[in-house]
Enzyme design. Structure first.
Site, mmCIF file in Angstrom:
data_model
loop_
_atom_site.group_PDB
_atom_site.id
_atom_site.type_symbol
_atom_site.label_atom_id
_atom_site.label_comp_id
_atom_site.label_asym_id
_atom_site.label_seq_id
_atom_site.Cartn_x
_atom_site.Cartn_y
_atom_site.Cartn_z
ATOM 1 N N GLN A 95 52.423 -11.572 90.069
ATOM 2 C CA GLN A 95 53.628 -11.579 89.232
ATOM 3 C C GLN A 95 53.317 -11.799 87.749
ATOM 4 O OE1 GLN A 95 56.201 -14.270 92.084
ATOM 5 N NE2 GLN A 95 57.504 -13.161 90.665
ATOM 6 N N HIS A 96 54.287 -11.444 86.933
ATOM 7 C CA HIS A 96 54.355 -11.808 85.505
ATOM 8 C C HIS A 96 53.407 -11.053 84.577
ATOM 9 C CE1 HIS A 96 56.651 -15.008 87.239
ATOM 10 N NE2 HIS A 96 55.620 -15.770 87.545
ATOM 11 N N ASP A 131 53.870 -10.707 94.567
ATOM 12 C CA ASP A 131 53.127 -11.184 95.730
ATOM 13 C C ASP A 131 53.853 -12.291 96.475
ATOM 14 O OD1 ASP A 131 52.750 -12.974 93.626
ATOM 15 O OD2 ASP A 131 50.572 -12.982 93.761
#
Length: 492
Positions: free
Chosen positions: A80-81, A243
């Protein structure tokens, strides 16, 4: 046959799943290179993800012994991110800045203030911006690399980028979009006004990917790539997700009553909710799920990354590290670790550093150092779990995933520290499995439910079950109190 892909920090994993038979036929992984600097910079080259995908895909298909023409859909999970900013021809303008990057801590603090503090963030986004979210990375790129920033044509996340490579489509879904910092998790819509505060020169209509539903296809594999991979024409690529969201699907955590805990490079705790969650703590992120609901979540930055650092420092292989761990008593004879080698998100200490406390000439042993770092990484997860309040108190079971879940001593430690039964799914790399399940859901929608698919495929490993030991539970209460006191003394 369905393919699940998980593009994580350390590697890309691929699984081949026969949904009708309820079996995983093959799996493989290929590593990534992580570029680290002392100032908190953590970056990767997206080209490495594509190379790892190709290699892991070929190895997984080979181990499954299947004809690639039988593959019907692919699902992608991604760390992520991460900021993957592309130019007009689809090339990254800068290496991907990752979830664990803390170089942008000051940019994040400035954005929180600009949005009206915690209250303003909650009102606009349904969560409070954290260092590591995509927003501060974009602000950093604008300030430090203006020539790259000016070339931005698309803003994607790692899983979006893999979907773009597979299909040519620039889309995303609510789960992964939740962690960008310019998405409203209550209404499931982009906040173009927030993006304008971060990157006023960018046109949201141009740079933001199209939002699609979790059960919708991102597109179909590009013909040229399908030929390269040996796929039939028209193979579906599902919406995919972060994820943590796909890991929840891979553990069957798509209805209330369960907690998924991941022992990966980072640690995460999440619990499904049918409605948006307003938590007592701003550190609980009200993310959307990739199955249609919400997935309130906390993330700690240092789990297997911390234990591996100590293991390598001591020159131990994994087997010897585990032997040392079990040789030390609960509490490691007074040794406490604040394992914040990468800073920390929960608690919100992005600029924190690691500390070893309570060392004496008697207790400074390999066994105590090994045990203390594992205990402290687990205490950080309990700290986060307690922030969930009633949502966690009602949980009947913790489903454990990630690399650390394979360690029976660590499983028992988590059961004793949380005073909750712990069990692993038979597949502990749940994000890749969740991606395959979502792919099957998407390809068969609306004729199949995700709950039915999870019920058929997600199996629990009874041999991994760990029930709390009352004597150990009491001993850990004292050690946890010592950890909290150390945390308070150093940072509060």
């Amino acid at each position: 046959m369905y393919i699940g892909v998980d593009c994580g920090t350390q590697s890309t994993k691929v699984v081949v799943v026969d949904v009708d038979a309820g079996r995983i036929l093959g799996e493989a992984s290929r590593p990534h290179i992580l570029r680290e600097e002392a100032n908190g910079r953590r970056e990767q080259d997206p080209a490495d993800w594509l190379a790892a995908f190709r290699g892991a895909f070929a190895d997984a298909v080979d181990s499954a012994g299947i004809n690639t023409q039988a593959i019907r859909a692919i699902g992608v999970s991604g760390q992520q991110h991460g900021l993957v900013a592309l130019d007009a021809v689809g090339e990254p303008v800068h290496p991907a800045k990752l979830w664990c990057d803390t170089e942008t801590a000051n940019h994040n603090a400035a954005l929180v203030e600009k949005l009206g503090g915690e209250e303003g963030c909650l009102d606009k986004l349904g969560l409070v911006l954290q260092t590591g979210y995509t927003a501060s990375k974009l602000a950093w790129l604008r300030e430090t690399h203006p020539e790259a920033y000016q070339r931005i044509d698309s803003l994607l996340l790692p899983h979006d980028y893999l979907n773009f490579w597979l299909t040519g489509e620039r889309v995303t879904e609510a789960g992964d979009a939740s962690g960008t910092g310019y998405f409203d998790t209550h209404t499931r819509r982009w906040r173009e006004d927030v993006l304008a505060e971060i990157a006023p020169e960018l046109d949201p209509a141009r740079v933001l990917p199209q939002l699609i539903e979790s059960h919708a296809p991102a597109g179909r594999v590009r013909p040229a790539l399908a030929r390269e991979l040996g796929l039939a024409e028209g193979v579906v690529v599902s919406s995919g997700g972060g994820d943590n969201m796909l890991g929840a699907i891979g553990t069957g955590n798509i209805t209330p009553g369960l907690v998924t805990l991941s022992l990966g490079t980072s640690g995460t705790v999440c619990a499904y909710s049918d409605t948006p969650v307003i938590a007592d703590s701003a550190m609980v992120a009200n993310f959307c799920s990739s199955s249609g609901g919400w997935l309130p979540l906390i993330c700690t930055m240092n789990v297997t990354s911390a234990t591996s650092r100590v293991r390598e420092l001591l020159g131990l292989d994994l087997t010897t590290f585990n032997e040392r761990l079990t040789a030390a008593p609960i509490g490691a004879e007074g040794v406490t670790v604040l394992p914040f080698f990468n800073g920390e998100r929960v608690p919100a200490l992005p600029l924190a550093t690691g500390s070893f406390l309570g060392l004496t000439s008697v207790n400074t042993t390999q066994a105590n150092l090994c045990r203390a770092v594992v205990e402290s990484a687990t205490f950080g997860l309990r700290y986060g779990l307690e922030l969930f309040g009633d949502l966690a108190k009602g949980a009947r079971q913790i489903r454990l995933i990630g690399g650390g879940a394979k360690n029976p001593s660590w499983r028992q430690m988590i059961a004793d520290i949380t005073n909750t039964t712990v069990i692993c799914p038979t597949v502990t790399d749940a994000a890749a499995l969740g991606a395959a399940l979502q792919a099957a859901w998407c390809e068969r929608y609306p004729h199949a439910s995700l709950e039915d698919l999870c019920g058929r495929i997600v199996q629990l490993d009874e041999g991994s079950r760990a029930d709390p030991d009352p004597e150990c539970v009491n001993a850990y209460e004292q050690t946890y109190a010592r950890y909290l006191q150390a945390l308070t003394d150093h940072y509060y």
